[in-house]
Write an enzyme that holds these catalytic residues in place. Structure first.
Site, short mmCIF file in Angstrom:
data_model
loop_
_atom_site.label_atom_id
_atom_site.label_comp_id
_atom_site.label_asym_id
_atom_site.label_seq_id
_atom_site.Cartn_x
_atom_site.Cartn_y
_atom_site.Cartn_z
N ASP A 158 11.22 -4.57 -1.40
CA ASP A 158 10.07 -4.35 -2.30
C ASP A 158 9.53 -2.94 -2.07
OD1 ASP A 158 8.03 -5.97 -4.09
OD2 ASP A 158 6.87 -4.62 -2.83
N ASN B 237 2.63 4.17 -9.97
CA ASN B 237 2.47 4.12 -11.43
C ASN B 237 1.14 4.71 -11.86
OD1 ASN B 237 4.83 3.08 -12.50
ND2 ASN B 237 4.25 0.96 -12.18
N HIS C 9 3.91 5.47 -15.74
CA HIS C 9 4.98 4.48 -15.75
C HIS C 9 6.37 5.09 -15.93
CE1 HIS C 9 2.61 0.78 -15.54
NE2 HIS C 9 1.67 1.45 -16.21
N ASP D 106 9.42 4.13 -13.55
CA ASP D 106 10.75 3.68 -13.97
C ASP D 106 11.84 4.51 -13.30
OD1 ASP D 106 9.48 1.88 -15.58
OD2 ASP D 106 9.82 2.97 -17.45
N GLU E 277 9.32 -4.59 -9.11
CA GLU E 277 9.74 -3.59 -8.13
C GLU E 277 10.44 -4.24 -6.94
OE1 GLU E 277 5.31 -4.44 -7.31
OE2 GLU E 277 6.58 -4.18 -9.05
#
Length: 560
Positions: free
Chosen positions: A435, A443, A448, A452, A478
């Site tokens: 994680d 973010n 964002h 990504d 994530e």
């Protein structure tokens, strides 16, 4: 029942005692109360002994059911419960009133309960009454909350569907993703599924309801594909559910809706291609051949030669020459044509063959052994386009669209296969869960698109860190996982640690800033009796402990 006992000559008091015993055996609180406290029939009020087992109140201490109810319903739930009652009253008390709310236990703790109430006209008391049950549903509510939390990471709409009849369907629980998928909020579906069925394509509405009825009658898992209309666009939905339990006439289904539009488009495209191939076959774009298993001679049509790009001067027509063009991995399947017998004289296979320019094409052959026992006659057609679409469909259904690595659904299937293999062979198998630390901050701070970029890069680093026969997947926003066959926890931890250092050392850039990202990893090895859920939970707990211990580390399930 009491009346029948009296007719049979049974003592009325014995019959009443027997009836009371039956009521007390019901795993819910049974009650009866006059419709109006002004009708002078308060003595007809009744509540079963289960009130003490379920809520802790001795039956003898409840003198007035209405006062007792109002004094113990959670203050935040009274107005909602009263509104539901008022709507029932406005409908002339038709059908069954069902409410869920919190009720104070004798210990002062609030428990979730569900009451079911009907209007009853009593010939004994010459007055209309309410009769019903109160059932503690605390465990059910906790399960729903767990499902609601789980719904945020699932790629679809998680739901519970209550099916009473085709005119009485509702969604007691449906995840917030219903707004995105159907443009319907969960609150609109809690009491009635009418808004949902309004979205279903008219041609699919009746078949959908019939499929639910059929599954409900058989109590078998339900699966159905249908279309919904959202913002004037057709969206294909794949619905799956399993029956959970039945309360009175109410069947509860737990299931998942998934947007299947991309897959369906590919399937329709695949169907279109098949139709074109059939038309091509009708106009002669299908080759044929005849083989003599004794002499090993193969006679092929011109179309076979053209499909393989062979020159007219290529006169070698032996079975061995033909087999030399077959892909090595498919050769055994092709040779199975030579093992046909009079009792098993037909076979259809798909395999790859090398074209004259070096690339491989997919072909389909249908062969039949003749009565002489050594002559084979078959057809031969190019199915490369169809097979490519099939493989593309398989890839799209099993990979994560953003990162290109496997998705959670495919990963779960692989875990089940590898678990079976590990148990069968007594070999180790380990799971790594990863994680990204403080991903939300990433973010929020950089946007964002940058988030990504981080996810895509970490997916790439994860794939590069494992072997070709290991499996890597993105299983959440994530969150990633890797399955390592033939690997114990110690070796898996070494892989995880190397991956952690690789990721933490990787430099991202944004607006001239150098940005470094860390990850926390949990590692668990398969133990006897493990299934996917147990293995995942142990690795997930290890990951969580690593988060608690400061992040940017590898934590082993054995150290929990």
């Amino acid at each position: 029942m009491i009346q029948n006992s009296l007719i049979a000559g049974t003592d009325p008091l014995d019959a009443i005692d027997e009836f009371q015993a039956i009521v007390d055996d019901i795993p819910s609180i049974v009650f009866r109360t006059p419709m109006s406290s002004d009708n002078g029939d308060a003595e007809s009020a009744f509540i079963s002994n289960d009130v003490e087992r379920s809520l802790g109140y001795p039956r003898a201490t409840i003198n007035n059911l209405e006062d007792w109810w109002y004094s113990n319903v959670h203050p935040d739930d009274i107005s909602i419960a009263n509104d539901q009652f008022s709507r029932w009253q406005q409908a002339d008390f038709k059908g069954l009133l069902r409410r869920q709310y919190r009720f104070k236990h004798k210990t002062e703790d609030y428990l979730w309960v569900e009451d079911l109430i009907r209007k009853h006209s009593s010939s004994t008391h010459h007055a209309d009454q309410f009769v019903g049950t109160i059932t503690v549903i605390e465990d059910l509510v906790k399960t729903r909350e767990q499902l609601r939390q789980l719904s945020y990471i699932l790629p679809g709409v998680l739901y519970q569907l209550r099916f009473v009849s085709r005119s009485d369907i509702s969604f007691p629980l449906i995840s917030a993703h219903s707004k995105k998928l159907f443009d319907i909020s969960p609150s609109e579906l809690a009491d009635s599924a009418e808004a949902f069925f309004d979205k279903v394509h008219p041609d699919d509405r009746e078949p959908l309801i019939e499929s639910l009825e059929d599954a409900s009658n058989k109590l078998t898992p339900w699966q159905f594909e249908f279309r919904v209309m959202v913002e004037q666009k057709v969206v294909w939905i794949s619905g799956r559910a399993v029956p959970d339990k039945q309360v009175e006439d109410n069947l509860i289904w737990n299931g998942l809706f998934i947007d299947n539009t991309d897959k369906k488009s590919l399937e329709l495209e695949l169907k279109r291609t098949n139709d074109e191939l059939k038309r091509a076959q009708q106009v002669g774009r299908v080759g044929h051949w005849q083989a003599n298993l004794k002499s090993r001679e193969l006679i092929r049509s011109t179309m076979v030669r053209e499909l393989l790009g062979l020159e007219k001067t290529d006169s070698n027509t032996s079975i061995e020459r033909f087999n030399s063009l077959v892909h090595p991995d498919d050769l055994e399947d092709v040779k199975s044509l030579e093992r046909l017998t009079p009792n098993n004289n037909k076979l259809q296979i798909q395999h790859r063959m090398q074209h004259a320019d070096g690339h491989y094409i997919w072909v389909e052959e249908f062969a039949e052994l003749q009565n002489d026992g050594y002559t084979l006659i078959g057809t031969f057609r190019d199915i490369t386009e169809q097979k490519t679409l099939e493989l593309e469909l398989l890839k799209k259904s099993s990979t994560d669209r953003m990162t290109g690595i496997y998705n959670r659904g495919y990963f779960t299937e692989q875990v089940d296969k590898e678990l079976s293999r590990a148990k069968r062979n007594g070999r180790p198998l380990s799971l790594i869960i990863l994680d990204i630390d403080h991903f939300k901050n990433c973010n929020d701070s950089y946007g964002h698109p940058f988030g990504d970029e981080v996810i895509i890069k970490i997916a790439s680093l994860l794939e590069n860190a494992i072997r070709s026969h290991d499996t890597a997947a993105r299983i959440g926003g994530e969150e990633f996982a890797a399955l390592l066959p033939e690997t114990n926890q110690t070796d898996a931890a070494a892989v995880a640690e190397k991956l952690r250092t690789t990721i933490s050392a990787h430099k991202f850039s944004k607006n001239g800033d150098d940005i470094f990202v860390t990850v926390t990893l949990g590692v668990a090895e398969v133990q006897p009796g493990d299934n996917w859920t147990k293995l995942f939970n142990r690795a997930d707990k290890a990951l969580y402990r690593g988060k608690q211990s400061g992040r940017d580390q590898v934590f082993l399930a054995s150290d929990l």
